[in-house]
Design an enzyme around this catalytic site. Structure first.
Site, PDB file in Angstrom:
ATOM      1  CE1 TYR A  69      -3.842   2.329   0.587  1.00  0.00           C
ATOM      2  CE2 TYR A  69      -2.565   3.235   2.404  1.00  0.00           C
ATOM      3  CZ  TYR A  69      -3.646   3.307   1.547  1.00  0.00           C
ATOM      4  OH  TYR A  69      -4.529   4.354   1.646  1.00  0.00           O
ATOM      5  CG  ASP A 101       5.891   3.482   1.021  1.00  0.00           C
ATOM      6  OD1 ASP A 101       6.187   4.141   2.035  1.00  0.00           O
ATOM      7  OD2 ASP A 101       4.717   3.292   0.654  1.00  0.00           O
ATOM      8  CE  LYS A 106       1.996   4.250   8.353  1.00  0.00           C
ATOM      9  NZ  LYS A 106       0.571   4.242   8.615  1.00  0.00           N
TER      10      LYS A 106
HETATM   11  N1  PMP Z   1       2.889   3.890   2.453  1.00  0.00           N
HETATM   12  C1  PMP Z   1       2.864   2.969   3.429  1.00  0.00           C
HETATM   13  C2  PMP Z   1       3.913   1.894   3.458  1.00  0.00           C
HETATM   14  C3  PMP Z   1       1.882   3.021   4.425  1.00  0.00           C
HETATM   15  O1  PMP Z   1       1.872   2.098   5.397  1.00  0.00           O
HETATM   16  C4  PMP Z   1       0.916   4.059   4.376  1.00  0.00           C
HETATM   17  C5  PMP Z   1      -0.179   4.184   5.421  1.00  0.00           C
HETATM   18  N2  PMP Z   1      -0.460   3.104   6.182  1.00  0.00           N
HETATM   19  C6  PMP Z   1       0.981   4.989   3.334  1.00  0.00           C
HETATM   20  C7  PMP Z   1       1.986   4.876   2.400  1.00  0.00           C
HETATM   21  C8  PMP Z   1      -0.009   6.109   3.224  1.00  0.00           C
HETATM   22  O2  PMP Z   1       0.167   7.000   4.277  1.00  0.00           O
HETATM   23  P1  PMP Z   1      -1.026   7.961   4.751  1.00  0.00           P
HETATM   24  O3  PMP Z   1      -2.088   7.081   5.333  1.00  0.00           O
HETATM   25  O4  PMP Z   1      -0.375   8.871   5.751  1.00  0.00           O
HETATM   26  O5  PMP Z   1      -1.504   8.701   3.555  1.00  0.00           O
END
Ligand code: PMP
Length: 433
Positions: free
Chosen positions: A150, A245, A273
């Site tokens: 994701y 990511d 995060k």
């Molecule tokens: N990349 C990863 C690996 C994530 O875990 C997340 C959110 N869980 C995101 C992108 C997207 O981040 P956000 O919810 O702050 O938009």
């Protein structure tokens, strides 16, 4: 250890009904509605250290930590102080502050591959912007991602995505034109041959490969030996960019994220995060020559009214400063606490005759209700999600709040100690029996 036997959720139920009048599903992010596990989502009033408190006065040991940011526990005093001080000076200016370069300097010190970076307000923005930049820099259109990973909810990244998309069992999302998704190629994770094949077929068309170096959004899945370095070698060979990511893994698996642990140097890194200490914040950064393609220096446009928000910068600085100062203590402590929890509960399950596959990397882990190894999305999807739902509800009744989906990682914070280890083991004994 005292473990709650039963709880009432009268007030939370009322709040949910009220929220449903104004918010679709009563939530601002789908997984919070507990559709995958059943039961009522508790409404949180406050949190402290390793614990969440709900509107009915129930107390829960927290294993999702706001989905990753709360590595130092909730309401960590230095972070609270920093936010309060910053708030008293004004919440947002839409103009530059010294704190942006201060936090950027801390990030570049921890991530040598990040020479320059830009702050945004979410992980979604970080990944969306990094991909646009990779396309602008290479002049190519195609993006390779992996099934079950994701990277936020931007149109092109919802193809075969993990997290809530996997939880709700939807293949992507309505509202994404096929033309928008046609440049996204989704391949199985941990399979280098699949990547080699696509590059061989489209040697000059792939702008970048984006990957969660350790998957969290299909549940926790570790990269096979040499997988990440393999991705590095293939992308370098074809002139494509490698984007790690690290929204979830950055500052969690080590100060330098997964790229430090696995010894791989990406062209671009996305963060979120932990970097904002619990406030809305993300970042993308990497090679200076690539980052200088961004406006106002270069032709790739990217912007944000609240980007580099002073409260988020301050919370991030307070969090990273603590992690840097106490690096060994923090990461060694997280490793051993999480190992005892993950393996302890796996042992309890074995005694109860229940097959779990426990995947753990550092302080992120998942108990898959499956008796087979989980190495990619297809193997994660074989888990018994009904059994996971029952386990989730029983653990909540015992005062332990796990992420409400089989396809999400659980997180441990530095506020989880001996008492919390005892508590989760006791809760698991009751739940799994
Ligand atoms: N990349 C990863 C690996 C994530 O875990 C997340 C959110 N869980 C995101 C992108 C997207 O981040 P956000 O919810 O702050 O938009």
């Amino acid at each position: 250890y005292t473990v709650a036997m039963s709880r009432t959720l009268t007030r939370s139920r009322q709040l949910q009904l009220r929220a449903e009048k104004f918010l679709p599903g009563g939530v601002d992010s789908p997984v919070r509605a507990f559709r995958a596990v059943g039961g009522d989502p508790p409404f949180v009033t406050h949190a402290d250290g390793a614990y969440l408190f709900d509107a009915d006065g129930n107390k829960y040991l927290d294993f999702f930590g706001s989905w990753g940011p709360m590595i130092l526990g909730h309401a960590f005093p230095p972070v609270v102080d920093a936010i309060q001080k910053a708030a008293s000076r004004g919440a947002s200016f839409g103009a530059s502050t010294a704190a942006e370069a201060d936090l950027a300097e801390l990030v570049t010190r921890c991530f040598p591959a990040v020479e320059k970076l830009r702050f945004v307000s979410s992980g979604t923005e970080a990944c969306m912007s990094a991909i646009r930049l990779a396309r602008g820099f290479t002049g190519r259109n195609f993006v390779i991602k992996f099934e079950g990973c994701y990277h936020g909810h931007s149109d092109a990244m919802l193809v075969k995505a993990g997290s809530g998309v996997a939880t709700l069992g939807i293949p992507g999302s309505a509202g994404v034109p096929a033309e928008t998704a046609m440049h996204t190629i989704a391949l199985p994770y941990n399979d280098l041959d699949a990547v080699r094949e696509v590059f061989a077929a489209r040697p000059d068309e792939i702008a970048c490969v984006i990957v969660e170096p350790v998957v969290g959004n299909a549940g926790t899945i570790a990269p096979a030996a040499e997988y990440l370095r393999g991705l590095r070698a293939i992308t370098a060979e074809y002139g494509a960019l490698l984007i790690l990511d690290e929204v979830m893994t950055g500052f969690r698996l080590s100060l330098g994220g997964a790229q430090q642990v696995y010894g791989v140097k990406p062209d671009l890194t996305t963060l979120g995060k932990i970097i904002g200490g619990g406030l809305p914040c993300g970042a993308f950064g990497g090679r200076a020559d690539v980052m200088e393609f961004l406006a106002p220096l270069g032709p790739v446009y990217q912007a944000g009214t609240l980007s580099g928000n002073p409260l988020a910068m301050t919370a991030g600085i307070a969090t990273l400063s603590h992690l840097i100062k106490y690096e060994e203590e923090v990461y060694n402590g997280l490793e051993s606490t999480t190992a005892r929890i993950a393996e302890g509960v796996a042992g309890v399950a074995r005694e109860a005759g229940i097959s779990l596959t426990t995947n753990r990397v550092g302080s992120m882990f998942t108990w898959f209700f499956s008796d087979k190894p989980v190495t990619d999305f297809a193997s994660a999807a074989k888990s018994d999600t009904e059994a996971f739902g029952r386990f989730h509800r029983a653990m909540l009744d015992a005062g332990v709040w796990l992420p409400p989906s089989q396809f999400e990682a659980a997180f441990v914070s530095t506020a989880h100690g001996e008492a919390e280890i005892g508590m989760v083991l006791e809760a698991a004994r009751r739940s799994l029996s």
